[in-house]
Design a protein around this motif. Structure first.
Motif, mmCIF file in Angstrom:
data_model
loop_
_atom_site.group_PDB
_atom_site.id
_atom_site.type_symbol
_atom_site.label_atom_id
_atom_site.label_comp_id
_atom_site.label_asym_id
_atom_site.label_seq_id
_atom_site.Cartn_x
_atom_site.Cartn_y
_atom_site.Cartn_z
ATOM 1 N N TRP A 47 -6.684 12.355 -28.068
ATOM 2 C CA TRP A 47 -7.538 11.803 -29.125
ATOM 3 C C TRP A 47 -8.659 12.769 -29.439
ATOM 4 O O TRP A 47 -9.296 13.299 -28.533
ATOM 5 N N ILE A 48 -8.879 12.988 -30.723
ATOM 6 C CA ILE A 48 -10.027 13.772 -31.164
ATOM 7 C C ILE A 48 -10.924 12.857 -31.991
ATOM 8 O O ILE A 48 -10.512 11.755 -32.383
ATOM 9 N N GLU A 49 -12.142 13.313 -32.259
ATOM 10 C CA GLU A 49 -13.102 12.488 -32.992
ATOM 11 C C GLU A 49 -13.579 13.164 -34.271
ATOM 12 O O GLU A 49 -14.489 12.670 -34.923
ATOM 13 N N ASN A 50 -12.955 14.281 -34.658
ATOM 14 C CA ASN A 50 -13.396 15.055 -35.806
ATOM 15 C C ASN A 50 -12.379 14.940 -36.938
ATOM 16 O O ASN A 50 -11.245 15.414 -36.821
ATOM 17 N N TRP A 51 -12.805 14.327 -38.042
ATOM 18 C CA TRP A 51 -11.933 14.109 -39.198
ATOM 19 C C TRP A 51 -11.376 15.420 -39.743
ATOM 20 O O TRP A 51 -10.179 15.539 -39.996
ATOM 21 N N ASP A 52 -12.229 16.406 -39.938
ATOM 22 C CA ASP A 52 -11.785 17.678 -40.511
ATOM 23 C C ASP A 52 -10.740 18.359 -39.633
ATOM 24 O O ASP A 52 -9.754 18.897 -40.132
ATOM 25 N N PRO A 64 1.492 12.928 -39.918
ATOM 26 C CA PRO A 64 0.433 12.021 -40.335
ATOM 27 C C PRO A 64 -0.630 11.907 -39.239
ATOM 28 O O PRO A 64 -0.395 12.280 -38.087
ATOM 29 N N VAL A 65 -1.781 11.387 -39.631
ATOM 30 C CA VAL A 65 -2.868 11.135 -38.687
ATOM 31 C C VAL A 65 -2.929 9.635 -38.435
ATOM 32 O O VAL A 65 -2.914 8.837 -39.377
ATOM 33 N N LEU A 66 -2.969 9.256 -37.168
ATOM 34 C CA LEU A 66 -3.213 7.869 -36.790
ATOM 35 C C LEU A 66 -4.715 7.760 -36.531
ATOM 36 O O LEU A 66 -5.227 8.362 -35.593
ATOM 37 N N VAL A 67 -5.409 7.029 -37.412
ATOM 38 C CA VAL A 67 -6.858 6.865 -37.307
ATOM 39 C C VAL A 67 -7.131 5.511 -36.662
ATOM 40 O O VAL A 67 -6.760 4.470 -37.210
ATOM 41 N N ASN A 68 -7.775 5.550 -35.512
ATOM 42 C CA ASN A 68 -8.079 4.346 -34.744
ATOM 43 C C ASN A 68 -9.553 3.997 -34.932
ATOM 44 O O ASN A 68 -10.418 4.600 -34.316
ATOM 45 N N ASN A 98 4.787 13.414 -32.976
ATOM 46 C CA ASN A 98 4.857 12.850 -34.319
ATOM 47 C C ASN A 98 3.526 12.572 -35.011
ATOM 48 O O ASN A 98 3.525 12.311 -36.212
ATOM 49 N N LEU A 99 2.414 12.564 -34.279
ATOM 50 C CA LEU A 99 1.139 12.141 -34.861
ATOM 51 C C LEU A 99 0.008 13.079 -34.474
ATOM 52 O O LEU A 99 0.100 13.798 -33.483
ATOM 53 N N VAL A 100 -1.062 13.003 -35.234
ATOM 54 C CA VAL A 100 -2.353 13.540 -34.833
ATOM 55 C C VAL A 100 -3.216 12.308 -34.575
ATOM 56 O O VAL A 100 -3.247 11.384 -35.399
ATOM 57 N N LEU A 101 -3.877 12.251 -33.430
ATOM 58 C CA LEU A 101 -4.634 11.062 -33.022
ATOM 59 C C LEU A 101 -6.125 11.260 -33.249
ATOM 60 O O LEU A 101 -6.731 12.161 -32.683
ATOM 61 N N LEU A 102 -6.705 10.384 -34.073
ATOM 62 C CA LEU A 102 -8.129 10.441 -34.386
ATOM 63 C C LEU A 102 -8.775 9.107 -34.035
ATOM 64 O O LEU A 102 -8.354 8.063 -34.549
#
Length: 172
Positions: A47-52, A64-68, A98-102
């Motif tokens: 998990w990362i916390e940076n949108w950019d 795709p990005v999974l935004v939690n 499959n995802l980028v985790l935000l």
């Protein structure tokens, strides 16, 4: 004698009442333990916390990005989703490929930088978030694909749910 005993008891209770109580421990959030450092590289499955960084990583990895959107230290359903899904191997393995985790957190007790709070607030307004947890799948341009929330039945079912949502989008 009676007054001395009564006075001693009152003083005893008063002294105990003034003793500092240890701070309540904030429950450990497994997502935080599995959060990548604030580097410029995304490590799949963390998990990362940076949108950019999330958007740049999504473009680079073609995912795709999974935004939690979560309240990790107070929201019961967020905590359940984390424990029942996000910390399980089935989800982590799927996410790695499959995802980028935000994670965009709105804690009550955990400290955050002013910049992180500002980013999270801006994105919550942008996506019209009204409750937690809200899970938003976005494409590499940051446009919403689908949204969901807590789903019962564990990680394997949640992965199926995500796959269905993504396959619906590819059909459109």
């Amino acid at each position: 004698m009676r007054y001395i005993l009564l006075t001693a008891m009152i003083l005893f209770v008063a002294v105990l009442g003034c003793t500092p109580v240890p701070k309540e421990e904030v429950p450990s959030d497994p997502q935080i333990e599995n959060t990548a450092s604030n580097s410029d590289d995304y490590v799949p499955g963390t998990w990362i916390e940076n949108w950019d960084l999330a958007i740049a990583s999504a473009k680079e990895l073609n995912r795709p990005v999974l935004v939690n959107f979560t309240g990790s230290d107070w929201c019961i359903w967020c905590i359940r989703l984390s424990k029942e899904v996000f910390t399980k191997d089935e989800f982590i393995d799927y996410a790695k490929n499959n995802l980028v985790l935000l994670k965009l957190d709105f804690p009550h007790k955990l400290q955050q930088s002013a910049a992180l709070k500002q980013q999270n607030d801006t994105l919550a307004k942008q996506f019209g978030i009204q409750g937690y947890p809200t899970i938003v799948l976005v494409n590499q341009e940051g446009k919403e694909i689908q949204r969901t929330g807590y789903q019962p039945d564990g990680a394997a079912k949640y992965v199926e749910h995500l796959q269905e949502m993504l396959s619906e989008q590819s059909v459109k």
